[in-house]
Scaffold this active site. Structure first.
Site, PDB file in Angstrom:
ATOM      1  N   ASP A   1      -7.884   8.408   0.296  1.00 51.42           N
ATOM      2  CA  ASP A   1      -8.552   7.338   1.044  1.00 51.42           C
ATOM      3  C   ASP A   1      -8.502   7.578   2.554  1.00 51.42           C
ATOM      4  O   ASP A   1      -9.146   6.862   3.314  1.00 51.42           O
ATOM      5  CB  ASP A   1      -7.913   5.985   0.731  1.00 51.42           C
TER       6      ASP A   1
ATOM      7  N   GLU B   1      -3.894   8.100  -3.784  1.00 54.21           N
ATOM      8  CA  GLU B   1      -4.273   7.237  -2.668  1.00 54.21           C
ATOM      9  C   GLU B   1      -4.495   7.971  -1.358  1.00 54.21           C
ATOM     10  O   GLU B   1      -5.217   7.496  -0.477  1.00 54.21           O
ATOM     11  CB  GLU B   1      -3.197   6.177  -2.472  1.00 54.21           C
TER      12      GLU B   1
ATOM     13  N   THR C   1      -9.646   0.210  -9.834  1.00 54.65           N
ATOM     14  CA  THR C   1      -8.754  -0.797  -9.285  1.00 54.65           C
ATOM     15  C   THR C   1      -8.772  -1.988 -10.231  1.00 54.65           C
ATOM     16  O   THR C   1      -9.540  -2.021 -11.190  1.00 54.65           O
ATOM     17  CB  THR C   1      -9.234  -1.174  -7.862  1.00 54.65           C
TER      18      THR C   1
ATOM     19  N   GLU D   1      -6.252   4.109  -7.120  1.00 57.10           N
ATOM     20  CA  GLU D   1      -7.405   4.686  -6.413  1.00 57.10           C
ATOM     21  C   GLU D   1      -8.461   5.176  -7.387  1.00 57.10           C
ATOM     22  O   GLU D   1      -9.146   4.363  -7.992  1.00 57.10           O
ATOM     23  CB  GLU D   1      -6.991   5.783  -5.424  1.00 57.10           C
TER      24      GLU D   1
ATOM     25  N   GLY E   1     -13.738  -1.782  -7.380  1.00 56.74           N
ATOM     26  CA  GLY E   1     -15.065  -1.254  -7.103  1.00 56.74           C
ATOM     27  C   GLY E   1     -15.180  -0.352  -5.893  1.00 56.74           C
ATOM     28  O   GLY E   1     -16.269  -0.193  -5.338  1.00 56.74           O
ATOM     29  N   GLY E   2     -14.068   0.269  -5.426  1.00 54.76           N
ATOM     30  CA  GLY E   2     -14.172   1.128  -4.260  1.00 54.76           C
ATOM     31  C   GLY E   2     -14.635   0.338  -3.054  1.00 54.76           C
ATOM     32  O   GLY E   2     -14.333  -0.843  -2.902  1.00 54.76           O
TER      33      GLY E   2
ATOM     34  N   SER F   1     -10.357  -0.770   0.839  1.00 59.02           N
ATOM     35  CA  SER F   1     -11.397  -1.801   0.762  1.00 59.02           C
ATOM     36  C   SER F   1     -10.959  -2.984  -0.088  1.00 59.02           C
ATOM     37  O   SER F   1     -11.736  -3.925  -0.268  1.00 59.02           O
ATOM     38  CB  SER F   1     -12.679  -1.212   0.162  1.00 59.02           C
TER      39      SER F   1
ATOM     40  N   ARG G   1       0.831  -1.196   0.000  1.00 59.55           N
ATOM     41  CA  ARG G   1       0.000   0.000   0.000  1.00 59.55           C
ATOM     42  C   ARG G   1       0.874   1.258   0.000  1.00 59.55           C
ATOM     43  O   ARG G   1       1.966   1.279   0.598  1.00 59.55           O
ATOM     44  CB  ARG G   1      -0.871  -0.020   1.266  1.00 59.55           C
TER      45      ARG G   1
ATOM     46  N   THR H   1      -4.086  -1.000  -7.513  1.00 56.47           N
ATOM     47  CA  THR H   1      -4.897   0.205  -7.713  1.00 56.47           C
ATOM     48  C   THR H   1      -4.050   1.457  -7.850  1.00 56.47           C
ATOM     49  O   THR H   1      -2.885   1.484  -7.415  1.00 56.47           O
ATOM     50  CB  THR H   1      -5.860   0.393  -6.512  1.00 56.47           C
TER      51      THR H   1
END
Length: 596
Positions: free
Chosen positions: A457, A454, A416, A436, A502-503, A482, A129, A434
């Site tokens: 988020d 990112e 993503t 984002e 898909g968020g 997520s 991440r 991703t």
């Protein structure tokens, strides 16, 4: 609890599962349906696209790869066919995805990876991440009055860019589990970047839909909007800068991104973004690390559903949905009450997500307590009714030590991609990747790839009525995600690899597909293709143009607010059975599965 496996009958409409697959493809993704004939894909890729849209899973015995673009899938398939591991194939797939699906993932983004090692029988998760720059302050996304910025005012430009993690994750996975020559794995993407690839229908549609924001920065506009016009489907597109970046990675590994000229170009792009400069520094790139974290697993039926723990909320929230719903009879998908239980189980899980879940390196989290079977059984008693819950609040899971948090207020828009791979050695990889939002920050690095947004988020607010928010921004912290890359285990063996873009709806897409496959007995392609019904915060989103709309009346009578809308998932999954592998790809996008 014993369940009877039944074919899907949504609201008593006795359509065969293949009809749902075709209905979803026709109603949701005309661009994906047209992609096979217009994007220059090979015969085997077009055959896989046709099978997907007919609702047929791909069958294989030895290995399989499922991902979001046929060119990327073929690159991974070639690696597996030559004896490469799932980690080797992932490197090839991700490198191509960053070129042909730049709106969704790439070298300027981040990823989570879940790995099952056939030799040791162990599950490992790697956290790639993005991190917040070391120079950030708590009010990064607030105006001079202390109010949160509008979402796209924060997104477009350098302010939203976190330290990329995907290149480091690619290298770390290959170091641990790869056996093919690193440089060779980047050759397919280099060839496509040098020679050009046909812009797919989905990429062209995404560019056209975001043309105004893509025009903000000259380098981005020059690439996606040549002559001021969005790239059209079928256009032959070259990216020599991306090819050169991959050549640098062939020679230097991920260090080519984190130090030297490419790193300097990334930092200059972020800090020099006109109108909205960011704080990313060379120091941030220099100290970035991929982190190995323990997998989070939750019980469901006879399975262990395992995935990425914090800073991802995916495995915890998927696990909570399954754990809460599994305390009720949800074996009949034709019964609207099944969807009431799933919907309110999701609402309860999202309430806990909003209160507790964030980067556990920065905030204490009740990770084990959130998926404790007794806790979920207690939460499930709230659903002992025949109506929707009037209101939902976070629960009180067991803590190692106490901490008071306010509910999160972050915004999460989807863009993503997901990769599932099983190799010939029995290793299994599930990775969600991703940048984002679609096209991320809209900043194109000099190396020919987009940079993430990112940091948006994180919660834009730091406190609520004086109580701190767990997912607030802090230097070096990783924003909550997520993304839900998942490997489902039974008796210590993998039976399913799955994930989706898909968020925050990723969580619902993955949970529903797991239920459909494992509880309702649908084959993996039918489970992916079935219409979506997703509830996160109270409103039940039903997939417009599909038979999910027929749930609207019953759910409304139960007390739910219902919204019909496009629900554009991108699920890619591989079921591992005693008879071989079955792969599925989402007909709402242009991905496929290939195997041997």
């Amino acid at each position: 609890m014993t369940r009877t496996l039944v074919p899907l009958l949504l609201c008593s409409l006795a359509l065969p599962p293949a009809a749902f697959a075709q209905q979803a493809a026709d109603a949701v993704s005309p661009e994906a349906s047209s992609a096979a004939g217009t994007s220059g894909f090979s015969d085997r890729a077009q055959a896989a696209l046709a099978a997907r849209d007919a609702g047929d899973p791909i069958e294989a015995q030895d290995w399989m790869v499922a991902a979001a673009n046929p060119l990327a899938v073929e690159a991974g398939a070639d690696v597996l066919a030559e004896g490469g591991t799932a980690a080797d194939a992932m490197v090839a797939v991700q490198a191509v995805l960053g070129l042909v699906e730049p709106q969704s993932s790439g070298l300027g983004g981040g990823a989570f990876l879940v790995w099952y090692d056939a030799e040791s029988g162990e599950l490992t998760t790697l956290d790639g991440r993005e991190t917040a720059p070391l120079e950030v302050t708590p009010t990064l996304f607030q105006d001079e009055t202390g109010e949160p910025l509008a979402f796209f005012d924060a997104v477009v430009g350098g302010l939203s860019v976190g330290t990329p993690g995907t290149p480091a994750l690619m290298e770390e996975a290959h170091r641990r589990w790869g056996q093919a020559n690193w440089a060779s794995l980047l050759d397919p993407a280099i060839s496509l970047a040098d020679d050009g690839f046909a812009v797919s229908a989905r990429m062209a549609s995404s560019i056209a839909g975001d043309a105004e924001r893509l025009s903000t920065f000259q380098a981005t506009a020059d690439y996606f909007l040549p002559g001021g016009e969005p790239l059209a489907e079928g256009t032959l597109l070259q990216n020599s800068a991306y090819a050169d970046t991959l050549r640098a990675m062939q020679a230097q590994g991920a260090d080519a991104i984190y130090e030297g000229p490419i790193a300097e170009g990334i930092v200059a792009t972020v800090r020099g973004a006109e109108g909205n400069p960011g704080l990313l520094s060379l120091r941030d790139l220099e100290v970035y690390e991929v982190i190995e974290r323990p997998a989070v697993c939750a019980d469901y039926l006879v399975y262990d559903v395992c995935g990425m723990g914090p800073p991802s909320s995916g495995a915890l929230t998927v696990g909570q949905i399954l754990g809460i719903a599994g305390n009720h009879d949800i074996s009949d998908p034709a019964n609207p009450d099944t969807w009431r239980v799933i919907g309110d189980a999701s609402r309860l899980a999202f309430a806990d997500r909003g209160r507790y879940m964030a980067d556990s390196d920065y905030v204490p989290m009740p990770t084990e307590g959130l998926v404790d079977a007794d806790y979920l059984a207690d939460r499930a008693t709230l659903l002992d009714t025949d109506a929707a819950l009037e209101e939902v609040a976070p629960g009180t899971p067991t803590w190692d030590h106490a901490q008071l948090w306010a509910d999160d207020q972050s915004i999460e828009f989807p863009s993503t991609s997901h990769i599932s791979i099983v190799d010939g050695y029995g290793n299994v990889l599930s990775m969600t990747t991703t940048i984002e939002n679609g096209f991320g920050s809209r900043l194109m690095a000099p190396g020919g790839f987009l940079l993430n947004n990112e940091l948006t988020d994180f919660s834009f607010r730091t406190h609520d009525d004086g109580v701190p928010i767990a997912n607030r921004i802090e230097p070096g912290k990783r924003p909550r995600s997520s993304m839900s890359p998942t490997i489902v285990m039974q008796d210590g063996e993998p039976v399913l690899a799955i994930g989706s873009p898909g968020g925050s709806r990723i969580i619902g897409y993955v949970a529903q597909t797991i239920i459909a496959h494992l509880d309702w007995g649908m084959d993996i392609q039918d489970a992916i293709s079935m219409p979506h019904a997703v509830n996160r915060f109270g409103t039940y989103d039903l997939e417009e143009g599909t038979d999910a709309e027929n749930l609207a009346e019953a759910l409304t009578e139960m007390g739910f607010e219902v919204n019909l809308r496009d629900l554009n998932s991108g699920l890619h999954a591989i079921a591992i059975t005693p008879d071989g592998l079955l792969g599925g790809a989402d007909p709402r996008r242009e991905g496929i599965a290939l195997g041997q």
